[in-house]
Design an enzyme around this catalytic site. Structure first.
Site, mmCIF file in Angstrom:
data_model
loop_
_atom_site.group_PDB
_atom_site.id
_atom_site.type_symbol
_atom_site.label_atom_id
_atom_site.label_comp_id
_atom_site.label_asym_id
_atom_site.label_seq_id
_atom_site.Cartn_x
_atom_site.Cartn_y
_atom_site.Cartn_z
ATOM 1 N N HIS A 17 0.859 -1.184 0.000
ATOM 2 C CA HIS A 17 0.000 0.000 0.000
ATOM 3 C C HIS A 17 0.894 1.232 0.000
ATOM 4 O O HIS A 17 2.004 1.215 0.519
ATOM 5 C CB HIS A 17 -0.876 -0.032 1.254
ATOM 6 C CG HIS A 17 -1.976 0.970 1.287
ATOM 7 N ND1 HIS A 17 -1.766 2.297 1.619
ATOM 8 C CD2 HIS A 17 -3.307 0.848 1.067
ATOM 9 C CE1 HIS A 17 -2.922 2.941 1.594
ATOM 10 N NE2 HIS A 17 -3.877 2.096 1.261
ATOM 11 N N GLN A 26 -5.260 -5.476 6.565
ATOM 12 C CA GLN A 26 -6.188 -6.419 5.966
ATOM 13 C C GLN A 26 -6.221 -7.763 6.701
ATOM 14 O O GLN A 26 -7.000 -8.642 6.331
ATOM 15 C CB GLN A 26 -5.836 -6.650 4.487
ATOM 16 C CG GLN A 26 -5.910 -5.414 3.621
ATOM 17 C CD GLN A 26 -7.311 -4.827 3.531
ATOM 18 O OE1 GLN A 26 -8.299 -5.518 3.721
ATOM 19 N NE2 GLN A 26 -7.395 -3.536 3.241
ATOM 20 N N LYS A 56 -11.214 -0.454 9.473
ATOM 21 C CA LYS A 56 -11.329 -1.691 8.697
ATOM 22 C C LYS A 56 -11.733 -2.884 9.565
ATOM 23 O O LYS A 56 -11.939 -3.986 9.054
ATOM 24 C CB LYS A 56 -10.001 -1.997 7.992
ATOM 25 C CG LYS A 56 -9.572 -0.948 6.968
ATOM 26 C CD LYS A 56 -8.270 -1.331 6.298
ATOM 27 C CE LYS A 56 -7.713 -0.190 5.455
ATOM 28 N NZ LYS A 56 -8.542 0.119 4.282
ATOM 29 N N CYS A 94 -4.697 2.292 -3.903
ATOM 30 C CA CYS A 94 -3.445 2.757 -3.265
ATOM 31 C C CYS A 94 -2.306 1.760 -3.464
ATOM 32 O O CYS A 94 -1.432 1.616 -2.600
ATOM 33 C CB CYS A 94 -3.652 3.029 -1.780
ATOM 34 S SG CYS A 94 -4.684 4.477 -1.452
#
Length: 420
Positions: free
Chosen positions: A128, A208, A231, A374
């Site tokens: 990222h 993530q 997230k 990104c």
């Protein structure tokens, strides 16, 4: 747990997420943009509201009741995050605005004061931007050298290439745990000890993975780990940095101001103990408390249970999407059991622009992401300018995947008729 053995996890939790129960363009919402941000359960929304309605006050500096309550809730959230990632000490958890700030904290506090000309930083092409730009800046300021791990034939982290990049000059390895574009789960259980064997520190971007997998920073033996609250069912504006205690103790403050001091004189200051040394100014108090509520919510469900359910969803999404003609999915394949990748698929439809695809899907109430996510260097590596991405969470269902696939096929058919 299988979908046929018990009531699906999604059916159990969906009542907790008010935002999911609405129509978009007169169609029931199918929210498949979870890699960008997750939705928030009532427990989190109520925690944020309770703070602002019941005990809104600044933390640490007040003797009155509201300040004491706010401080207890704020520091209690730190304890919850420490347990969530299995930190050895609550003082190893630093609250930040997001993972980007957490990486910048490490870059400017540790990197700028440690790295020298000729030292090497190993990243990967799938990182990222938040795990690229700060290190580019630090390399420019210190003369350190950036190296990037490429992809293997399965479009995963090339472990053999990584091994070839390691030298006695390697000082830092900073890699993502799960790619937000490829969906691959990187082999950090091999990356970290290899880096340490060459004397390098390791930073893991867990944005993530923290929402989807059980994390154990002591078991990983990483030196730093970062994540963003939004997230993982929490609000925006809050994230955290985990760092080994001895490393954080040696790092100088990142920002100066109130809260991070011990004593201030006109010409010099002394600094507070960890973790407050890195939390200058009034923090995002309500947001941190909401993060604690999110951690409670996820832990109450069980991260193992979340992961097991998402593996089934992943297998189904990959199977259904890969069967659509003209669709190219990026990253490794998913096994029939959902192993081998995380719960997202970035893809392109031959001859179509990803943004056009996403726009037409929105007309059907299906929310996906389009663009470069990104990860512009990764998209260039793949020879594309952007992609569409459908990403899942534990409140999604097979039925929603079916609706997405039907809408995608209709979108492709529409463009085919127009182009013809």
């Amino acid at each position: 747990m299988t979908l046929t053995q018990e009531k699906t996890l999604a059916a159990t939790v969906r009542p907790d997420f008010p935002i999911l129960h609405q129509d978009i363009h007169e169609k029931p919402l199918v929210y498949l943009d979870n890699a960008a941000t997750s939705q928030k359960p009532l427990a989190v929304l109520n925690a944020l509201r309770d703070y602002y309605e019941g005990y809104n006050a600044n933390v640490h500096r007040g003797a009155h009741t509201l300040s004491v309550r706010a401080t207890e809730a704020y520091e209690g959230a730190r304890d919850k995050v420490a347990r969530f990632v299995n930190a050895a000490s609550r003082n190893e958890i630093v609250f930040t605005r997001n993972a980007s700030e957490a990486i910048n904290l490490v870059a400017y506090s540790w990197g700028l004061n440690t790295l020298q000309a000729g030292d090497e930083i190993i990243l990967s092409v799938m990182e990222h931007h938040s795990n690229l730009v700060p290190w580019q800046t630090i390399a420019q300021k210190t003369g350190a050298i950036l190296k990037h791990v490429r992809l293997n034939e399965q479009e995963e982290f090339d472990l053999e290439h990584f091994k070839s990049l390691l030298t006695e000059k390697t000082k830092l390895v900073a890699v993502v745990h799960i790619s937000n574009t490829l969906g691959c789960i990187n082999p950090i259980e091999e990356i970290i000890p290899l880096a340490h064997s060459h004397g390098a520190k390791v930073l893991i971007d867990a944005c993530q993975s923290a929402p989807h997998l059980p994390l154990d920073v002591q078991g990983m033996d990483c030196d730093w780990l970062v994540a963003s609250g939004h997230k993982m069912c929490a609000s925006t504006g809050v994230g955290f940095l985990y760092g080994k205690l001895n490393i954080l103790q040696e790092m100088p403050p990142f920002l100066g101001g109130g809260e991070m001091i011990q004593e201030v004189f006109l010409d010099y200051s002394t600094y507070a103990d960890l973790p407050h040394k890195f939390e200058a100014g009034t923090p995002a108090i309500g947001e941190a408390i909401a993060l604690g509520a999110a951690v409670d919510y996820l832990s109450g469900i069980g991260m193992e249970r979340i992961h097991a359910y998402e593996e089934e969803l992943t297998a189904y999404l990959y199977q259904q999407l890969s069967a659509v003609p003209k669709v190219r999915i990026y990253g490794p394949p998913a096994t029939p059991e959902g192993k081998g990748r995380a719960a997202l698929c970035a893809f392109n439809v031959e001859g179509l622009d990803a943004s056009d695809v996403a726009t037409l899907l929105d007309n059907e109430g299906v929310a996906i992401r389009s663009g470069h996510h990104c990860t512009q260097p990764l998209h260039r590596f793949l020879g594309i300018t952007g992609s569409a991405r459908a990403s899942l969470y534990f409140y999604n269902t097979r039925e929603e995947i079916d609706r997405f696939i039907v809408a995608l096929k209709e979108t492709i058919a529409f463009f085919s008729s127009v182009l013809d």
